[in-house]
Design a protein around this motif. Structure first.
Motif, short mmCIF file in Angstrom:
data_model
loop_
_atom_site.label_atom_id
_atom_site.label_comp_id
_atom_site.label_asym_id
_atom_site.label_seq_id
_atom_site.Cartn_x
_atom_site.Cartn_y
_atom_site.Cartn_z
N LEU A 7 38.12 12.14 13.52
CA LEU A 7 38.44 10.73 13.32
C LEU A 7 39.63 10.33 14.20
N ARG A 8 40.63 11.19 14.27
CA ARG A 8 41.81 10.93 15.08
C ARG A 8 41.43 10.77 16.55
N ILE A 9 40.65 11.70 17.05
CA ILE A 9 40.24 11.68 18.45
C ILE A 9 39.39 10.44 18.73
N GLY A 12 41.41 7.55 19.37
CA GLY A 12 42.28 7.64 20.53
C GLY A 12 43.74 7.92 20.21
N LEU A 13 43.97 8.61 19.09
CA LEU A 13 45.34 8.92 18.68
C LEU A 13 45.68 10.38 18.97
N SER A 14 46.90 10.60 19.39
CA SER A 14 47.39 11.97 19.52
C SER A 14 47.84 12.45 18.14
N GLN A 15 48.06 13.74 18.02
CA GLN A 15 48.60 14.26 16.75
C GLN A 15 49.94 13.61 16.45
N ARG A 16 50.77 13.49 17.45
CA ARG A 16 52.10 12.91 17.27
C ARG A 16 52.00 11.46 16.78
#
Length: 79
Positions: A7-9, A12-16
């Motif tokens: 879902l994060r990927i 388009g979000l980084s882990q940070r």
């Protein structure tokens, strides 16, 4: 199993970035994504809110549309 990484990927979000938006540290999110620690209910709620889905979806369900071609096979091979 933690499925929030997909879902994060997809968003388009980084882990940070996700960690900051969810009010946790990047190392904590990394440990959650890698299965080293289980997220608390409040962490799941925060992740779900940022990712725009129910907390339980962050843990165990990801739609086929969010998976890259062949991602399921790669996931099965790791198990």
């Amino acid at each position: 199993m933690f499925r929030g990484k997909f879902l994060r990927i997809d968003r388009g979000l980084s882990q940070r970035q996700l960690a900051a938006l969810a009010g946790m540290t990047a190392p904590t999110l990394c440990h959650i994504e890698n299965g080293r620690i289980n997220p608390s209910p409040s962490e799941l709620k925060a992740l779900g809110a940022v990712l725009g889905c129910a907390p339980e979806r962050v843990m165990d369900a990801v739609s086929d549309a969010l998976l890259a071609p062949g991602a399921e096979a790669r996931d099965d091979q790791r198990a």
